[in-house]
Scaffold this active site. Structure first.
Site: not given
Length: 247
Positions: A10, A12, A45, A197-198
């Protein structure tokens, strides 16, 4: 090294520092992984255009990659291998819901030209919609939007932070995108390490042979991960890669 063939990152909150850059330690770790025969790719994303392309060039990444939470999958040489769009009638539903709740919204569309900031509902059919996002400072508003969308059963709901919701077509996520990457590379999910992380990273962390959560990850992400590395501001990606290569 346990037979790892691919590390999916990922951006961000994971590869990127809080200032939006890639640290020297993370760069060195990526170079070391590739020298050891482990490819590195991006599963973001974000859309392809802009930051994703620039980082791939800077880091000399050549593996297929995933953008828009799985909305598009690209070959290493830049061909679109897969694309999953929101239906225009669903975008109208999402647009009206943003107006109902007074939520800020953003969009990802196929192609370089984004829709205007003041998008009108009658312009929705002019674009090919990959992803729709909401932002609101009040978590109660976000929870109400989430519940309404979940009840419809037509959407994949995630986030890239506690103050937003990201919406793709049902079943479209980073895991699905990485499955296509694996097919292109001739490798298996068991040979993939995914780091994030999300909530929009949960699917790939569950799917991969090894899923690693960042130290700054949401609690839901840490619960499904096989391990937790340092935070993004602590070069957590570099720590994770060192652990993989030195095992």
């Amino acid at each position: 090294m346990a037979g790892w063939k691919l590390i999916a990152l990922d951006l961000d909150g994971t590869l990127l520092c809080t200032d939006g850059t890639v640290s020297a330690a993370n760069r060195r770790a990526i170079e070391r992984a590739r020298r050891a025969g482990v490819e590195v790719t991006i599963a973001s994303g974000r859309q392809r255009w802009g930051l994703v392309e620039r980082l791939r060039d800077e880091l000399a990444l050549t593996a297929p990659f995933v953008t828009a939470n799985g909305g598009q999958v690209w070959s290493g040489d830049g061909r679109c291998l897969e694309q999953h769009l929101l239906a225009p009638e669903d975008v109208r539903t999402l647009y009206r819901l943003a107006r109902t709740y007074g939520a800020y919204y953003w969009t990802s569309v196929a192609g370089r030209q984004p829709p205007p900031a003041g998008l009108r509902e009658d312009e929705i059919d002019h674009y090919a919609w990959l992803k729709f996002g909401y932002f609101h400072e009040d978590p109660r508003v976000l929870a109400a939007i989430w519940d309404e969308l979940a009840a419809l059963g037509r959407f994949e709901l995630t986030n890239s932070g506690p103050d937003n919701i990201e919406v793709n077509p049902a079943g479209v996520n980073k895991a699905r995108g990485l499955a296509r990457v694996c097919a292109e590379m001739g490798i298996d999910a068991s040979q993939v390490v995914a780091i994030g992380d999300s909530l929009n990273d949960v699917a790939m962390i569950r799917w991969a042979g090894k899923g690693i959560a960042m130290g700054n990850a949401a609690p839901e992400v840490k619960r499904v991960a096989d391990g937790v590395t340092g935070a993004c501001w602590e070069d957590g990606v570099a720590q994770a890669i060192a652990g993989l290569l030195d095992a």
